[in-house]
Design a protein around this motif. Structure first.
Motif, PDB file in Angstrom:
ATOM      1  N   GLU A 235      82.472  48.905  20.464  1.00  0.00           N
ATOM      2  CA  GLU A 235      81.264  49.503  21.040  1.00  0.00           C
ATOM      3  C   GLU A 235      80.076  49.474  20.075  1.00  0.00           C
ATOM      4  OE1 GLU A 235      84.233  50.657  21.161  1.00  0.00           O
ATOM      5  OE2 GLU A 235      84.759  51.311  23.198  1.00  0.00           O
ATOM      6  N   PRO A 236      80.255  49.837  18.804  1.00  0.00           N
ATOM      7  CA  PRO A 236      79.115  49.735  17.882  1.00  0.00           C
ATOM      8  C   PRO A 236      78.591  48.320  17.749  1.00  0.00           C
ATOM      9  CG  PRO A 236      80.827  51.136  16.943  1.00  0.00           C
ATOM     10  CD  PRO A 236      81.404  50.515  18.178  1.00  0.00           C
TER      11      PRO A 236
ATOM     12  N   ALA B 289      91.132  43.092  21.771  1.00  0.00           N
ATOM     13  CA  ALA B 289      91.864  44.320  22.079  1.00  0.00           C
ATOM     14  C   ALA B 289      92.029  45.200  20.846  1.00  0.00           C
ATOM     15  CB  ALA B 289      93.237  43.970  22.667  1.00  0.00           C
ATOM     16  N   GLY B 290      92.186  44.566  19.677  1.00  0.00           N
ATOM     17  CA  GLY B 290      92.332  45.351  18.450  1.00  0.00           C
ATOM     18  C   GLY B 290      91.094  46.165  18.149  1.00  0.00           C
ATOM     19  N   GLU B 291      89.928  45.577  18.344  1.00  0.00           N
ATOM     20  CA  GLU B 291      88.688  46.306  18.100  1.00  0.00           C
ATOM     21  C   GLU B 291      88.471  47.403  19.136  1.00  0.00           C
ATOM     22  OE1 GLU B 291      85.206  44.055  17.529  1.00  0.00           O
ATOM     23  OE2 GLU B 291      85.810  43.303  15.561  1.00  0.00           O
ATOM     24  N   ARG B 292      88.935  47.166  20.346  1.00  0.00           N
ATOM     25  CA  ARG B 292      88.809  48.223  21.367  1.00  0.00           C
ATOM     26  C   ARG B 292      89.651  49.429  20.990  1.00  0.00           C
ATOM     27  NH1 ARG B 292      88.977  46.220  27.500  1.00  0.00           N
ATOM     28  NH2 ARG B 292      88.237  48.364  27.689  1.00  0.00           N
TER      29      ARG B 292
ATOM     30  N   ILE C 132      99.847  26.261  15.740  1.00  0.00           N
ATOM     31  CA  ILE C 132      98.456  26.452  16.168  1.00  0.00           C
ATOM     32  C   ILE C 132      98.334  27.706  17.026  1.00  0.00           C
ATOM     33  CG2 ILE C 132      96.621  25.498  17.614  1.00  0.00           C
ATOM     34  CD1 ILE C 132      97.464  22.737  16.702  1.00  0.00           C
ATOM     35  N   VAL C 133      99.256  27.840  17.970  1.00  0.00           N
ATOM     36  CA  VAL C 133      99.201  28.976  18.890  1.00  0.00           C
ATOM     37  C   VAL C 133      99.461  30.286  18.164  1.00  0.00           C
ATOM     38  CG1 VAL C 133     100.280  30.022  20.913  1.00  0.00           C
ATOM     39  CG2 VAL C 133      99.878  27.567  20.857  1.00  0.00           C
ATOM     40  N   VAL C 134     100.515  30.322  17.361  1.00  0.00           N
ATOM     41  CA  VAL C 134     100.890  31.562  16.677  1.00  0.00           C
ATOM     42  C   VAL C 134      99.878  31.906  15.586  1.00  0.00           C
ATOM     43  CG1 VAL C 134     102.671  32.672  15.284  1.00  0.00           C
ATOM     44  CG2 VAL C 134     103.324  31.197  17.180  1.00  0.00           C
ATOM     45  N   GLY C 135      99.383  30.876  14.885  1.00  0.00           N
ATOM     46  CA  GLY C 135      98.477  31.126  13.772  1.00  0.00           C
ATOM     47  C   GLY C 135      97.183  31.812  14.182  1.00  0.00           C
ATOM     48  N   GLY C 136      96.619  31.439  15.331  1.00  0.00           N
ATOM     49  CA  GLY C 136      95.360  32.033  15.750  1.00  0.00           C
ATOM     50  C   GLY C 136      95.491  33.174  16.735  1.00  0.00           C
ATOM     51  N   MET C 137      96.713  33.413  17.229  1.00  0.00           N
ATOM     52  CA  MET C 137      96.888  34.400  18.292  1.00  0.00           C
ATOM     53  C   MET C 137      96.535  35.806  17.826  1.00  0.00           C
ATOM     54  SD  MET C 137     100.291  35.181  20.580  1.00  0.00           S
ATOM     55  CE  MET C 137     101.267  35.753  19.188  1.00  0.00           C
ATOM     56  N   TYR C 138      97.034  36.208  16.673  1.00  0.00           N
ATOM     57  CA  TYR C 138      96.798  37.579  16.226  1.00  0.00           C
ATOM     58  C   TYR C 138      95.343  37.811  15.834  1.00  0.00           C
ATOM     59  CZ  TYR C 138     101.812  38.314  16.364  1.00  0.00           C
ATOM     60  OH  TYR C 138     103.099  38.439  16.798  1.00  0.00           O
ATOM     61  N   ALA C 139      94.680  36.773  15.335  1.00  0.00           N
ATOM     62  CA  ALA C 139      93.251  36.913  15.044  1.00  0.00           C
ATOM     63  C   ALA C 139      92.465  37.098  16.336  1.00  0.00           C
ATOM     64  CB  ALA C 139      92.757  35.681  14.285  1.00  0.00           C
ATOM     65  N   ALA C 140      92.851  36.353  17.389  1.00  0.00           N
ATOM     66  CA  ALA C 140      92.178  36.493  18.681  1.00  0.00           C
ATOM     67  C   ALA C 140      92.410  37.867  19.287  1.00  0.00           C
ATOM     68  CB  ALA C 140      92.677  35.408  19.635  1.00  0.00           C
TER      69      ALA C 140
ATOM     70  N   LYS D  12      93.340  46.197  27.425  1.00  0.00           N
ATOM     71  CA  LYS D  12      92.864  47.458  26.878  1.00  0.00           C
ATOM     72  C   LYS D  12      93.675  47.927  25.676  1.00  0.00           C
ATOM     73  CE  LYS D  12      90.914  49.027  31.260  1.00  0.00           C
ATOM     74  NZ  LYS D  12      90.859  50.113  32.269  1.00  0.00           N
ATOM     75  N   SER D  13      94.759  47.223  25.366  1.00  0.00           N
ATOM     76  CA  SER D  13      95.567  47.596  24.214  1.00  0.00           C
ATOM     77  C   SER D  13      96.034  46.341  23.491  1.00  0.00           C
ATOM     78  CB  SER D  13      96.786  48.429  24.643  1.00  0.00           C
ATOM     79  OG  SER D  13      97.686  47.638  25.412  1.00  0.00           O
ATOM     80  N   TYR D  14      96.354  46.514  22.220  1.00  0.00           N
ATOM     81  CA  TYR D  14      96.822  45.391  21.398  1.00  0.00           C
ATOM     82  C   TYR D  14      98.128  44.839  21.956  1.00  0.00           C
ATOM     83  CZ  TYR D  14      97.537  42.749  17.081  1.00  0.00           C
ATOM     84  OH  TYR D  14      97.703  41.740  16.162  1.00  0.00           O
ATOM     85  N   LYS D  15      99.014  45.726  22.385  1.00  0.00           N
ATOM     86  CA  LYS D  15     100.320  45.299  22.882  1.00  0.00           C
ATOM     87  C   LYS D  15     100.184  44.479  24.160  1.00  0.00           C
ATOM     88  CE  LYS D  15     104.958  47.095  23.733  1.00  0.00           C
ATOM     89  NZ  LYS D  15     105.812  48.313  23.755  1.00  0.00           N
ATOM     90  N   GLU D  16      99.299  44.925  25.050  1.00  0.00           N
ATOM     91  CA  GLU D  16      99.092  44.183  26.304  1.00  0.00           C
ATOM     92  C   GLU D  16      98.553  42.784  26.017  1.00  0.00           C
ATOM     93  OE1 GLU D  16      96.419  44.432  30.430  1.00  0.00           O
ATOM     94  OE2 GLU D  16      96.275  46.017  28.894  1.00  0.00           O
ATOM     95  N   ALA D  17      97.601  42.697  25.100  1.00  0.00           N
ATOM     96  CA  ALA D  17      97.043  41.386  24.743  1.00  0.00           C
ATOM     97  C   ALA D  17      98.099  40.493  24.110  1.00  0.00           C
ATOM     98  CB  ALA D  17      95.861  41.581  23.794  1.00  0.00           C
ATOM     99  N   GLN D  18      98.984  41.088  23.325  1.00  0.00           N
ATOM    100  CA  GLN D  18     100.038  40.307  22.682  1.00  0.00           C
ATOM    101  C   GLN D  18     100.993  39.733  23.717  1.00  0.00           C
ATOM    102  OE1 GLN D  18     102.157  42.536  19.724  1.00  0.00           O
ATOM    103  NE2 GLN D  18     103.386  40.807  19.054  1.00  0.00           N
ATOM    104  N   VAL D  19     101.350  40.533  24.707  1.00  0.00           N
ATOM    105  CA  VAL D  19     102.263  40.062  25.761  1.00  0.00           C
ATOM    106  C   VAL D  19     101.614  38.933  26.560  1.00  0.00           C
ATOM    107  CG1 VAL D  19     103.420  40.712  27.901  1.00  0.00           C
ATOM    108  CG2 VAL D  19     103.500  42.245  25.923  1.00  0.00           C
TER     109      VAL D  19
END
Length: 387
Positions: free
Chosen positions: A215-216, A206-209, A193-201, A299-306
């Motif tokens: 912003e759009p 952070a991925g869109e940033r 459950i945790v791993v499956g939804g983590m990357y989508a979240a 502010k970054s994908y990597k930070e959110a992943q950690v």
């Protein structure tokens, strides 16, 4: 409402388009249960194969004709161990323990002196270690027979040494035994459950940033709640989809079980699957909201992943709490997310009926977690782009 559906559709399309999110969700859901059950069945088959092998590797068997005769009478074969058995056990060239008989074994037994037998094996050699228990049982039977014969020859009744006959009576139901060999399945489902939804979240925040597409989206006439609910709905659908796929994988996984004992004990039916879904879907939705909230300030994908990986460590930590409370489990367990779901899944695997109150409490806790996370996301959604 149309705006909300548009956000959900856009986020779902992005999530399914992201190969990392899609592969993680599919791997954790479809392969987790089969791999766990395959490992269990392989280990059990190795243990049972050692017990059925009925071969004894020995050094110095010529020093004890009586022991040799006893082993042969039990239907075992005796084979001489190689001279370099220690090195071969370490290198796993031999997969059995080695029985070592001293030179003076027969002489000491005849005179009634105490003598020792050695069972040598390398602890890193799992197959050899599995063979220790059947060999010990065989040697214990020999010791018992030798003692009875010595006492009989001296005219002493062996019943005097065993006035009390101790028998074990198992209180565990037959259907509960399957939990002993599949107790890791609930934890595996929770981790999926945790791993499956983590990357989508992470991707929806952070991925869109990083891609500059957040912003759009903010420039459209939508409020914070619409953005929060839209993004959460997409991630929750992915997470709940992982739950459905994971539970669904239990059915074909039963066909992959090689061990007959495990196949007989683990019978996962349609009713069990329904209860698992009732227990896990609300948790998947609340975890999705928490993951978005954690990744929103990054502010970054990597930070959110950690950060999300740190949050995911909460699950194995919570699973250790019951160790601190041996015996009857406290009633407050049902108020702790993850712990409550883990308990209820184990009850389903044992064939027990779930307590309606406990299910309702778990649902309320998940709703509160989801509502609090969404309120935080809605408040921060408009501000995060400006930071």
């Amino acid at each position: 409402m149309n705006v909300l559906f548009a956000i959900v559709r856009k986020e779902l399309k992005d999530a399914l388009r992201d190969r990392r999110t899609l592969m993680t969700a599919l791997f954790s859901s479809l392969l987790g249960a089969p791999l766990i059950l395959l490992v269990f069945s392989t280990v059990l088959s190795q243990v049972e194969s050692q017990e059925d092998k009925r071969i004894v590797l020995a050094v110095g068997m010529q020093h004890s004709p009586q022991l040799e005769n006893f082993i042969l009478r039990q239907g075992y074969q005796i084979k001489p161990a190689p001279i370099d058995y220690e090195a071969k056990s370490r290198s796993k060239e031999i997969d059995q323990p080695v029985l070592i008989i001293p030179d003076d074994f027969e002489e000491k037994i005849t005179h009634g002196d105490k003598v020792s037998l050695e069972v040598a094996y390398d602890t890193s050699n799992r197959n050899a270690e599995f063979g220790v228990r059947p060999l010990r049982r065989l040697l214990d039977a020999y010791v018992q027979e030798t003692m009875v014969m010595n006492l009989t020859m001296r005219g002493i009744s062996t019943e005097l040494l065993q006035l009390v006959d101790i028998k074990e009576r198992y209180l565990q139901k037959a259907e509960e035994r399957k939990t002993s060999v599949t107790e890791m399945l609930p934890m595996m489902v929770l981790m999926a459950i945790v791993v499956g939804g983590m990357y989508a979240a992470i991707d929806t925040t952070a991925g869109e940033r990083e891609r500059g597409s957040l912003e759009p989206l903010m420039m459209n006439p939508v409020n914070g709640w619409q953005l929060a609910v839209g993004k959460w709905s997409a991630v929750a659908l992915v997470s709940m989809g992982v739950v459905v796929l994971t539970i669904g994988s239990f059915f074909p996984s039963q066909w992959l079980i090689k061990n007959d004992t495990l196949r007989a004990e683990f019978q996962f039916g349609f009713k069990d699957a329904i209860w698992f879904l009732i227990v896990l879907l609300p948790l998947a939705a609340s975890v999705a909201a928490m993951q978005i909230a954690v990744a929103l300030d990054c502010k970054s994908y990597k930070e959110a992943q950690v950060r999300n990986q740190i949050v995911s460590m909460f699950i194995p930590f919570v699973s250790l709490i019951p160790i601190m409370f041996p015996g009857r489990e406290p009633s407050w367990f049902q108020w702790i997310p993850v712990l409550a779901q883990n308990q209820m899944m184990n009850q389903v695997l044992k064939g027990e009926t779930l307590n309606t109150v406990a299910v309702a409490i778990a649902l309320v806790v998940c709703v509160v977690m989801t509502g609090g996370s969404l309120a935080y996301i809605a408040q921060k959604m408009r501000k995060v782009v400006m930071n």
